[in-house]
Design a protein around this motif. Structure first.
Motif, short mmCIF file in Angstrom:
data_model
loop_
_atom_site.label_atom_id
_atom_site.label_comp_id
_atom_site.label_asym_id
_atom_site.label_seq_id
_atom_site.Cartn_x
_atom_site.Cartn_y
_atom_site.Cartn_z
N VAL A 31 95.09 33.50 -41.76
CA VAL A 31 95.03 34.81 -41.12
C VAL A 31 96.27 35.62 -41.46
N SER A 32 96.19 36.90 -41.18
CA SER A 32 97.33 37.78 -41.40
C SER A 32 98.33 37.63 -40.25
N ARG A 33 99.50 38.23 -40.43
CA ARG A 33 100.52 38.20 -39.39
C ARG A 33 100.03 38.88 -38.12
N ALA A 34 99.33 40.02 -38.30
CA ALA A 34 98.83 40.78 -37.15
C ALA A 34 97.79 39.98 -36.37
N THR A 35 96.87 39.30 -37.10
CA THR A 35 95.84 38.49 -36.43
C THR A 35 96.47 37.34 -35.67
N LEU A 36 97.46 36.70 -36.28
CA LEU A 36 98.13 35.59 -35.60
C LEU A 36 98.81 36.08 -34.32
N THR A 37 99.43 37.24 -34.39
CA THR A 37 100.09 37.80 -33.21
C THR A 37 99.08 38.04 -32.09
N ARG A 38 97.91 38.57 -32.44
CA ARG A 38 96.87 38.82 -31.44
C ARG A 38 96.35 37.51 -30.85
N ASP A 39 96.19 36.49 -31.70
CA ASP A 39 95.69 35.22 -31.21
C ASP A 39 96.69 34.54 -30.27
N ILE A 40 97.95 34.63 -30.59
CA ILE A 40 98.98 34.06 -29.73
C ILE A 40 99.00 34.78 -28.39
N GLU A 41 98.86 36.10 -28.43
CA GLU A 41 98.85 36.87 -27.18
C GLU A 41 97.61 36.52 -26.35
N PHE A 42 96.48 36.27 -27.03
CA PHE A 42 95.26 35.87 -26.32
C PHE A 42 95.47 34.52 -25.63
N LEU A 43 96.11 33.59 -26.33
CA LEU A 43 96.41 32.30 -25.71
C LEU A 43 97.26 32.47 -24.46
N ARG A 44 98.25 33.35 -24.54
CA ARG A 44 99.15 33.55 -23.40
C ARG A 44 98.46 34.24 -22.23
N SER A 45 97.82 35.38 -22.52
CA SER A 45 97.32 36.24 -21.44
C SER A 45 95.99 35.79 -20.87
N GLN A 46 95.08 35.29 -21.73
CA GLN A 46 93.74 34.94 -21.27
C GLN A 46 93.58 33.46 -20.93
N LEU A 47 94.27 32.59 -21.67
CA LEU A 47 94.12 31.15 -21.46
C LEU A 47 95.36 30.52 -20.83
N HIS A 48 96.34 31.38 -20.53
CA HIS A 48 97.54 30.96 -19.79
C HIS A 48 98.30 29.81 -20.47
N ALA A 49 98.29 29.82 -21.80
CA ALA A 49 99.06 28.81 -22.54
C ALA A 49 100.52 29.26 -22.62
N PRO A 50 101.48 28.37 -22.32
CA PRO A 50 102.91 28.76 -22.32
C PRO A 50 103.49 28.76 -23.74
N VAL A 51 102.98 29.68 -24.57
CA VAL A 51 103.46 29.77 -25.96
C VAL A 51 104.75 30.59 -25.98
N VAL A 52 105.79 30.02 -26.56
CA VAL A 52 107.08 30.72 -26.65
C VAL A 52 107.57 30.65 -28.10
N TYR A 53 108.40 31.64 -28.44
CA TYR A 53 109.05 31.60 -29.75
C TYR A 53 110.45 31.04 -29.55
N ASP A 54 110.75 29.99 -30.29
CA ASP A 54 112.05 29.32 -30.19
C ASP A 54 112.91 29.75 -31.38
N ALA A 55 113.86 30.68 -31.11
CA ALA A 55 114.70 31.20 -32.19
C ALA A 55 115.57 30.11 -32.81
N GLU A 56 116.00 29.17 -32.00
CA GLU A 56 116.87 28.10 -32.51
C GLU A 56 116.13 27.20 -33.49
N LEU A 57 114.85 26.89 -33.16
CA LEU A 57 114.07 26.04 -34.05
C LEU A 57 113.31 26.84 -35.11
N GLY A 58 113.24 28.15 -34.93
CA GLY A 58 112.60 29.02 -35.93
C GLY A 58 111.09 28.96 -35.94
#
Length: 324
Positions: A31-58
Motif C-alpha cells: 500500500v501507499s504511505r497515505a493508505t497505511l496512515t488511514r489503516d493505522i488510524e482506523f485501527l486506533r479509532s474504530q478498533l481501539h488498538a493501542p498503535v503508537v509510533y516509537d521514535a526511539e525504535l523507528g
C-alpha cells in the motif's frame, strides 16, 4: 487486498514484532504511505488498538496494556459476516453435509476444514452459529442423485441427453432427446434448461420429474446465452418465455408492509396509492407459477390486469370455494 484483510494483516504484523518500520509495513501490505496512515488510524479509532509510533525504535508497535507483563496483548473484535455471506457459508456447509461418503470424501475434507476455520474467525464459534442461525428449505422436491449426476455430466461435458420425463400437465411419461445448456436452482428446486430436439425449441425440465437420464455420444447443440436469456429470462420466474405480458397487482395496505420489500422480478415497477395500497407490475409469459404466488395472498391482493389473468384467478378462487 480488501480493506478488512489489510486491517487484520496489519494487526498481525504489529502483534508479531516488537516494532516495525513504516516502509516494512508498506511493503508487506503493498500500500501507499497515505493508505497505511488511514489503516493505522482506523485501527486506533474504530478498533481501539493501542498503535503508537516509537521514535526511539523507528517504527510502529502496539503499546503495552497497563498491568500486563507482555507487550501487544490487544485483540481485534471477531470478524462478522453480512446476511448474504452468512447465507452462502451455511449453504455450502449444508450442501457438504448432504454429500454421501464416496470418491469426493478425501477432496471435500480440506474444504470443510477451511470452512470451519472461516466460520471460526467470527465473534462466535461455528457450533454457536449453527445453533442460532438456521437455513430452512422451502418445500424442496426430492430428486434421484443418479439422474442429477447424468444431467450434470452431460451439461458440463457438452453431450446430448436422453431423458424420460414426467409431464405433470399431461400426467404422462414422455421421452425427449435434449442438448442440455445449464442447470438452475430456483426456489429450492433444480431445473434443466435445454434444447429439445423433438420440439426444436428451448425448454425447461424439472429435474425431480426426470424418471431416467442417459448421456449420449452426440455433441450437444450450443445455444447462445443471449438466446437462452431471451427465451427464459424475460418473463416471470422459471416458466419465462418469449411472449411477455404485464401483470398489475394491488396489495392491501396491510400486506404492503411486507410485499413492498420483495423483489418478484428484476424489471418490476411499483408505487403506492393514496390509501396505502401497493401496486406491483411484473412481466410474465406463462401464468402457471404466477397464479400460485398470487393465490397464496388470498384477499390481500387483487389482479387489476390483464383481464385474462384476472379471470383465471377468479376461476381458481371459485373452484376453491366450491370445495367448502
Amino acid at each position: 487486498m480488501k480493506k478488512a484483510d489489510r486491517i487484520y494483516k496489519l494487526h498481525q504484523l504489529l502483534q508479531s514484532r516488537r516494532c516495525i518500520a513504516r516502509k516494512d509495513l508498506q511493503d508487506a501490505l503493498e500500500v501507499s504511505r497515505a493508505t497505511l496512515t488511514r489503516d493505522i488510524e482506523f485501527l486506533r479509532s474504530q478498533l481501539h488498538a493501542p498503535v503508537v509510533y516509537d521514535a526511539e525504535l523507528g517504527g510502529y508497535r502496539l503499546d503495552k496494556p497497563t498491568g500486563l507483563a507482555g507487550q501487544g496483548q490487544h485483540e481485534l473484535p471477531g470478524m462478522w459476516f453480512n446476511a448474504s455471506e452468512l447465507n452462502a457459508l451455511l449453504s455450502i456447509e449444508h450442501l457438504l453435509e448432504s454429500i454421501q461418503p464416496g470418491l469426493l470424501g478425501p477432496h471435500i475434507a480440506p474444504l470443510r476444514q477451511r470452512l470451519e476455520r472461516l466460520l471460526g474467525q467470527s465473534s462466535h464459534t461455528p457450533a454457536e452459529i449453527r445453533k442460532r442461525v438456521r437455513l430452512l428449505a422451502a418445500t424442496p422436491r426430492r430428486l434421484k442423485p443418479e439422474h442429477f449426476e447424468a444431467c450434470a455430466n452431460a451439461t458440463l461435458m457438452r453431450k446430448r441427453l436422453h431423458i424420460e420425463h414426467h409431464d405433470r400437465g399431461l400426467d404422462a411419461i414422455v421421452s425427449r432427446e435434449i442438448s442440455p445448456q445449464r442447470i438452475v436452482r430456483y426456489k429450492e428446486n433444480w431445473y434443466l434448461d435445454g434444447w429439445c430436439h423433438l420440439r426444436e425449441a428451448i425448454r425447461t425440465f424439472s429435474m425431480d420429474a426426470i424418471r431416467a437420464a442417459r448421456m449420449l455420444e452426440q455433441p450437444a447443440r450450443e445455444i447462445p446465452d443471449a438466446a437462452l436469456d431471451a427465451a427464459l429470462g424475460a418473463g416471470y420466474g422459471i416458466y419465462a418465455g418469449h411472449a411477455v405480458e404485464w401483470a398489475t397487482l394491488r396489495f392491501t395496505p396491510r400486506q404492503a408492509r411486507w410485499t413492498a420489500h420483495e423483489t418478484w422480478h428484476d424489471e418490476q415497477k411499483s408505487r403506492f396509492e393514496a390509501d396505502g395500497s401497493y401496486i406491483l407490475e411484473i412481466p410474465y409469459s406463462n401464468a402457471a407459477e404466477l397464479l400460485m404466488d398470487i393465490l397464496k395472498y388470498g384477499p390481500e391482493v387483487e389482479v387489476l390486469a390483464p383481464p385474462s389473468l384476472r379471470a383465471l384467478i377468479a376461476e381458481r378462487l371459485q373452484m376453491a370455494t366450491g370445495r367448502y
